[in-house]
Enzyme design. Structure first.
Site, PDB file in Angstrom:
ATOM      1  N   GLU A  84      27.210   3.910  44.548  1.00 17.19           N
ATOM      2  CA  GLU A  84      26.744   4.472  45.804  1.00 17.19           C
ATOM      3  C   GLU A  84      27.567   3.796  46.899  1.00 17.19           C
ATOM      4  O   GLU A  84      27.629   2.559  46.946  1.00 17.19           O
ATOM      5  CB  GLU A  84      25.255   4.163  45.991  1.00 17.19           C
ATOM      6  N   ARG A 144      22.396  -5.961  33.095  1.00 18.85           N
ATOM      7  CA  ARG A 144      23.306  -6.183  34.214  1.00 18.85           C
ATOM      8  C   ARG A 144      23.808  -7.624  34.205  1.00 18.85           C
ATOM      9  O   ARG A 144      23.176  -8.509  33.632  1.00 18.85           O
ATOM     10  CB  ARG A 144      22.647  -5.827  35.545  1.00 18.85           C
ATOM     11  N   LYS A 169      23.544  -5.512  46.714  1.00 24.04           N
ATOM     12  CA  LYS A 169      24.325  -5.148  47.895  1.00 24.04           C
ATOM     13  C   LYS A 169      23.532  -5.383  49.178  1.00 24.04           C
ATOM     14  O   LYS A 169      24.108  -5.700  50.207  1.00 24.04           O
ATOM     15  CB  LYS A 169      24.755  -3.679  47.785  1.00 24.04           C
TER      16      LYS A 169
HETATM   17  P1  ATP Z   1      22.979  -3.370  43.599  1.00 21.21           P
HETATM   18  O1  ATP Z   1      21.682  -3.381  42.844  1.00 21.21           O
HETATM   19  O2  ATP Z   1      23.813  -4.583  43.442  1.00 21.21           O
HETATM   20  O3  ATP Z   1      22.844  -2.979  45.012  1.00 21.21           O
HETATM   21  P2  ATP Z   1      23.451  -0.816  42.571  1.00 21.21           P
HETATM   22  O4  ATP Z   1      23.046  -0.700  41.163  1.00 21.21           O
HETATM   23  O5  ATP Z   1      22.553  -0.258  43.594  1.00 21.21           O
HETATM   24  O6  ATP Z   1      23.848  -2.292  42.864  1.00 21.21           O
HETATM   25  P3  ATP Z   1      25.412   1.199  42.432  1.00 21.21           P
HETATM   26  O7  ATP Z   1      26.453   1.493  43.426  1.00 21.21           O
HETATM   27  O8  ATP Z   1      24.309   2.159  42.263  1.00 21.21           O
HETATM   28  O9  ATP Z   1      24.872  -0.216  42.799  1.00 21.21           O
HETATM   29  O10 ATP Z   1      26.048   0.830  41.033  1.00 21.21           O
HETATM   30  C1  ATP Z   1      27.099   1.521  40.425  1.00 21.21           C
HETATM   31  C2  ATP Z   1      27.097   1.177  38.966  1.00 21.21           C
HETATM   32  O11 ATP Z   1      27.295  -0.210  38.774  1.00 21.21           O
HETATM   33  C3  ATP Z   1      25.788   1.538  38.315  1.00 21.21           C
HETATM   34  O12 ATP Z   1      26.047   2.219  37.112  1.00 21.21           O
HETATM   35  C4  ATP Z   1      25.126   0.213  38.084  1.00 21.21           C
HETATM   36  O13 ATP Z   1      24.305   0.261  36.948  1.00 21.21           O
HETATM   37  C5  ATP Z   1      26.315  -0.714  37.903  1.00 21.21           C
HETATM   38  N1  ATP Z   1      25.953  -2.087  38.284  1.00 21.21           N
HETATM   39  C6  ATP Z   1      25.461  -2.491  39.467  1.00 21.21           C
HETATM   40  N2  ATP Z   1      25.201  -3.819  39.449  1.00 21.21           N
HETATM   41  C7  ATP Z   1      25.560  -4.266  38.217  1.00 21.21           C
HETATM   42  C8  ATP Z   1      25.524  -5.548  37.566  1.00 21.21           C
HETATM   43  N3  ATP Z   1      25.081  -6.646  38.189  1.00 21.21           N
HETATM   44  N4  ATP Z   1      25.978  -5.627  36.294  1.00 21.21           N
HETATM   45  C9  ATP Z   1      26.444  -4.540  35.659  1.00 21.21           C
HETATM   46  N5  ATP Z   1      26.488  -3.319  36.209  1.00 21.21           N
HETATM   47  C10 ATP Z   1      26.049  -3.164  37.468  1.00 21.21           C
HETATM   48 MG    MG Z   2      21.975   1.874  43.065  1.00 22.55          MG
END
Ligand code: ATP
Ligand code: MG
Length: 561
Positions: free
Chosen positions: A37, A262, A272
């Site tokens: 995102e 994760r 984020k």
């Molecule tokens: P955050 O929780 O850090 O804000 P998010 O999951 O909201 O991250 P996205 O932009 O939706 O961020 O994530 C894009 C991809 O990266 C998704 O498929 C998510 O599962 C993966 N991802 C995000 N954080 C991690 C992590 N700590 N380890 C592995 N994969 C991750």
């Molecule tokens: Mg997300």
């Protein structure tokens, strides 16, 4: 640990894919996606996901889409889109001729919502956001049906159209899936499909005032793109029934969602939202501050794509949540830079040494190897003269036994130069040491003699007359504790920020470092790996400390194994 990049261990996801291929699923296609995102910069956790998704596609001869999951315009921006593209490219992955955007499917999403409505699988709910929350129930209690749940498909279709046409204000109503308000899985209790938000979108502008929710949009995005394996993190395990429900009800291509744990790292926050707080509240200089766990921050710190890819491979993929020691990431960059970084001499805390038997106006150029790990890197020449700087802590006036560096009456080797012997310690009126008077042995040129004399200590140095000043940014972990989310009542996570995590030092360096290209890696002998920063100007180099020389991770492994 050599050739790490060539060893690709298996994991449970690859096993699933192998099985699917053996069974002839998806016509033998493997298609993954990385779906960020664009509401912030990518971090090292995303790097794990990028390496996994692109890596799996590469390994099985498939494809991986870069897709922006841009369904929430309030938090998203073009700056983030661009940073994400730059970071994925930098990590070494190629997403083909175009990138994908959820917003390109807004029309399609809407058609799917209409279909759900027509089939009696969705309804427009006029409860307030608070009522919806209230009536959702809890883990112990079932939810309550909305009084609007039994609207007819015709009525719902009209209301949905009015929602789309901007006839309602934000929050006035939502479109919900009609599933089961008493499901033990709260995600299945009539989840929201569309919400109203009169917000300009960075790509569709004012065309839409309703935006789809993640669970509805995500599976459809995967389906539209023909993704075969939709890999996501464990939090989405409980959402999988919903992912499947939408695709089944709509009767469209049905990708398989697979969850993995994760990445969490010690001394680091990874969400984020928290990273944005650090930026907005000025705890760091920006998303690319070298203390940030963002890809942009790690890059500026001096991490290489190879080191991050290697790290992702080493930590593996599993179903169990755990925390990785930051030292393991440091191990990976040290391994990589050990092969690549030119060795240089830089004195960070100078003590002046006058070599009294070296002629006043003499200067000479001495050969210095560029990288003992790689002979092909050759040698350079270092100027030597009568006055040099050494590190303050390479001298002790009253040394303990087995102290091999410089002390009164003792000899020490100046790397690639000469043996020097301390004859006199000069102090100021406060008793502080201001300089040392030493003599050198002209027969030890190059830093050794064949007279059998043993000189154990070796130090780095620079010639005072020739040295240039460099700004060196010494970084420590951004947080004082290994789990920054642990905090006392009333505290916020930023209370754990270490105000001393950045110390700026004026150091003295070999003259050729005066003109550095940004993003060049060096090993400052005996100190650590450093990388030139984009703030460097001609004659005014700036270096970021990437990592120290001492390996704590491999040691811990050895003692625990
Ligand atoms: P955050 O929780 O850090 O804000 P998010 O999951 O909201 O991250 P996205 O932009 O939706 O961020 O994530 C894009 C991809 O990266 C998704 O498929 C998510 O599962 C993966 N991802 C995000 N954080 C991690 C992590 N700590 N380890 C592995 N994969 C991750
Ligand atoms: Mg997300």
């Amino acid at each position: 640990m050599e050739n790490n990049e060539d060893i690709k261990p298996s994991n449970f996801i690859k096993n699933i894919i192998r099985k699917d291929l053996a069974e002839g699923k998806n016509d033998g296609r493997v298609h993954t996606r990385f779906p960020p995102e664009p509401n912030g910069y990518l971090h090292i956790g995303h790097a794990k996901s990028i390496c996994l998704n692109f890596g799996v596609a590469e390994e099985f001869g498939g494809r991986c889409n870069l897709r922006f999951d841009d369904t929430n315009p309030l938090k998203e921006s073009v700056e983030y889109v661009n940073s994400i593209k730059e970071d994925v490219k930098w990590l070494g992955f190629d997403w083909g001729e175009k990138e994908f955007y959820a917003s390109d499917y807004f029309e399609k999403f809407y058609e799917c919502a209409v279909q759900l409505v027509k089939d009696g699988n969705a309804y427009v709910d006029h409860q307030s956001p608070d009522e919806i929350k209230e009536n959702r129930g809890t883990l112990q209690e079932p939810g309550k049906n909305s009084p609007f749940r039994d609207r007819t498909p015709q009525e719902n279709e009209k209301l949905l159209e009015q929602m789309k046409d901007g006839k309602f204000a934000d929050g006035e109503c939502v479109l919900r899936a009609k599933i089961d308000m008493s499901s033990p899985n709260i995600n299945m209790r009539d989840p929201i499909i569309y919400r109203i938000s009169h917000t300009k979108h960075h790509r569709t502008d004012e065309k839409w005032c309703i935006y789809p929710m993640y669970d509805f949009a995500h599976g459809l995005e995967d389906s539209i793109e023909g993704v075969t394996h939709s890999i996501c993190t464990l939090e989405f395990e409980d959402h999988r029934p919903l992912y499947d429900w939408f695709l089944e009800k709509l009767g469209v291509f049905h990708p398989q969602q697979i969850e993995f744990a994760r990445l969490n790292l010690t001394y680091t926050v990874m969400s984020k939202r928290k990273l944005l707080t650090l930026v907005q509240e000025g705890y760091v200089s920006g998303w690319d501050d070298p203390r940030m766990p963002t890809i942009a921050g790690l890059r500026r710190r001096g991490y290489t794509p190879e080191s991050i890819r290697n790290f992702s491979e080493m930590i593996g993929v599993s179903k169990a949540n755990s925390k990785v020691d930051f030292a393991q990431l440091e191990y990976c960059i040290r391994e990589d830079l050990n092969k690549k970084a030119q060795r240089v001499m830089v004195v960070t805390d100078p003590l002046k040494v006058v070599i009294t038997n070296y002629p006043e106006d003499k200067e000479e150029m001495l050969d210095a190897e560029n990288n003992p790990e790689n002979e092909a890197d050759g040698t350079r020449q270092m100027p030597f003269s009568r006055v040099v700087y050494i590190e303050k802590d390479d001298f002790m006036e009253n040394p303990p036994k087995k102290y091999f560096r410089l002390s009164p009456g003792n000899e020490m080797r100046l790397k690639h130069a000469y043996y020097i012997k301390c004859e006199d310690v000069i102090k100021d009126e406060n008793g502080e040491i201001v300089e040392l008077h030493c003599t050198y042995d002209p027969k030890s040129r190059g830093g050794w003699t064949d007279d059998g004399r043993r000189v154990k200590g070796t130090a780095h140095w620079v010639s005072v007359k020739h040295a240039i000043k460099a700004e060196v940014r010494m970084y420590e972990h951004l947080f004082t504790i290994d789990n920054p989310d642990r905090r006392k009542k009333g505290e916020v996570f930023t209370d754990n920020v270490d105000p001393e995590s950045l110390k700026v030092v004026t150091a003295y360096a070999e003259p050729f470092l005066s003109e550095v290209q940004p993003m060049t890696h060096y090993q400052f002998l005996r100190i650590g790996y450093f990388t030139s920063d984009k703030d460097s100007k001609p004659g005014k180099p700036v270096f970021n400390k990437t990592v120290g020389l001492k390996d704590t991770w491999a040691k811990k492994q050895a003692s625990s194994g």
